[in-house]
Design an enzyme around this catalytic site. Structure first.
Site, PDB file in Angstrom:
ATOM      1  N   GLU A 241       0.829  -1.207   0.000  1.00 54.14           N
ATOM      2  CA  GLU A 241       0.000   0.000   0.000  1.00 54.14           C
ATOM      3  C   GLU A 241       0.864   1.257   0.000  1.00 54.14           C
ATOM      4  O   GLU A 241       0.669   2.173   0.782  1.00 54.14           O
ATOM      5  CB  GLU A 241      -0.968   0.006   1.184  1.00 54.14           C
ATOM      6  CG  GLU A 241      -2.016  -1.083   1.109  1.00 54.14           C
ATOM      7  CD  GLU A 241      -3.069  -0.942   2.185  1.00 54.14           C
ATOM      8  OE1 GLU A 241      -4.215  -0.663   1.826  1.00 54.14           O
ATOM      9  OE2 GLU A 241      -2.749  -1.123   3.376  1.00 54.14           O
ATOM     10  N   HIS A 242       1.837   1.274  -0.897  1.00 56.77           N
ATOM     11  CA  HIS A 242       2.666   2.458  -1.076  1.00 56.77           C
ATOM     12  C   HIS A 242       3.343   2.395  -2.436  1.00 56.77           C
ATOM     13  O   HIS A 242       3.283   1.371  -3.135  1.00 56.77           O
ATOM     14  CB  HIS A 242       3.718   2.588   0.043  1.00 56.77           C
ATOM     15  CG  HIS A 242       4.670   1.437   0.125  1.00 56.77           C
ATOM     16  ND1 HIS A 242       4.586   0.476   1.115  1.00 56.77           N
ATOM     17  CD2 HIS A 242       5.711   1.067  -0.659  1.00 56.77           C
ATOM     18  CE1 HIS A 242       5.543  -0.412   0.941  1.00 56.77           C
ATOM     19  NE2 HIS A 242       6.238  -0.083  -0.131  1.00 56.77           N
ATOM     20  N   ALA A 243       3.978   3.491  -2.814  1.00 58.81           N
ATOM     21  CA  ALA A 243       4.785   3.564  -4.026  1.00 58.81           C
ATOM     22  C   ALA A 243       6.157   4.091  -3.650  1.00 58.81           C
ATOM     23  O   ALA A 243       6.349   4.666  -2.571  1.00 58.81           O
ATOM     24  CB  ALA A 243       4.120   4.466  -5.063  1.00 58.81           C
TER      25      ALA A 243
END
Length: 325
Positions: A241-243
């Site tokens: 749940e991140h980049a």
């Protein structure tokens, strides 16, 4: 059609009660609905029979609120949200009769959310853009953008397709690795999400067992600076749940299986990693999610850069803004 509707003004049924003066044009308030004076309702909404809306409520444009729904103080509803019949919202974790908190917890439904019939949403929760809550679900914690959740307590069972005006959403392939790639070393499937791809790694098997070597230029698209393992993740939990702004990653399911969603802000794909001779390349500026972990799964992650807190983008709206720039 009444004269009010033809003029673009809000329509209120003769048996409806709308005390608010801040209701957008084209909105329809039907019989036995009641909107208190402080509420703000956007344009082109449909407020069905027996809906009650308290004062500290903000509703965006093009929202549908089906029969038997109550929107309590602290609720913030984005644009194009669908709220199904008898969905229940709460705003106090420890309610007592005639005892009121200094401020009610704020619950947020971001744009394009859908709430199924009879779902229950606990207070202080944020349901991310495009998410879908199944009928009867009990939502006890934040829901990520585009996730589909069901059950009590609600758990993620999948992710919705992304639609964008810039590119149509790709069909999300659900690839098990071996079936999609075949056995040929170096065979690759481009996912249509940034530069992400699946690749068949070198692999060897004999009576002694199996071996998958990982070498730069022979499966690995970069020289790894940091390696880590993800394991003991309950099937109901979600990782990622991140980049990353600059960091590249390469994922291999060393044992068991895990589903991975990749999203570049315009299109999205989902793959199922189950084969240790298949690697998934995650390019920079790609939102990554891992979920549906098998009980014994072991996920190997190789990264092109050391841990750098500033390289992470953990808010999906911020990520979309950066991509659009």
């Amino acid at each position: 059609m009444t004269e009010q509707q033809s003029n673009g003004l809000p329509f209120v049924h003769a048996n409806g009660l709308c005390e608010s003066k801040r209701v957008g044009p084209g909105t329809r308030v039907w019989a036995f609905a009641h909107i208190l004076p402080g509420a703000r309702i956007g344009a082109n909404c449909n407020v069905c029979d027996h809906v009650f809306i308290e004062n500290d409520v903000i509703v965006g444009d093009d929202v549908t609120i089906k029969c038997g729904v109550q929107l309590w103080d602290g609720l913030r509803v984005g644009n194009r949200v669908f709220i199904g019949p008898n969905a229940t919202f709460t705003n106090d974790m420890r309610p007592r009769s005639k005892v009121y908190p200094d401020a009610f917890l704020q619950t947020v439904l971001e744009d394009d959310v859908s709430i199924g019939a009879n779902a229950t949403i606990l207070p202080g929760i944020r349901i991310g853009r495009g998410a879908m809550v199944g009928a009867g679900a009990v939502v006890t914690r934040d829901v990520p953008p585009y996730a589909t959740v069901v059950g009590n307590p609600a758990v993620i069972i999948g992710y919705q397709d992304t639609q964008s005006s810039q590119t149509a959403s790709a069909e999300r392939p659900r690839l098990g690795g071996a079936d999609a790639l075949g056995a040929k070393i170096g065979s690759r499937i481009e996912l249509g999400v940034s530069n992400c791809f699946l690749e068949r790694l070198p692999h060897f098997s004999d009576m002694r067992g199996s071996l998958t070597p990982l070498e730069n230029g022979k499966g690995l698209p970069f020289v790894p600076v940091r390696n880590f393992l993800v394991y003991d993740v309950a099937s109901s939990r979600v990782r990622g749940e991140h980049a990353h702004r600059k960091c590249e990653q390469f994922l291999v399911a060393a044992r068991g299986g895990v589903s991975v969603v990749v999203d570049d802000g315009r299109s999205r794909a989902e793959v199922r990693l189950t084969d240790p001779s298949v690697g998934l390349y995650l390019a920079p500026m790609v939102w990554g999610i891992q979920y549906k972990f098998d009980r014994d799964s072991l996920l190997l992650v190789m990264a092109s850069r050391p841990y750098e807190a500033d390289d992470y983008i953990r808010d999906y709206d911020e990520f979309r803004e950066l991509v659009n720039r």
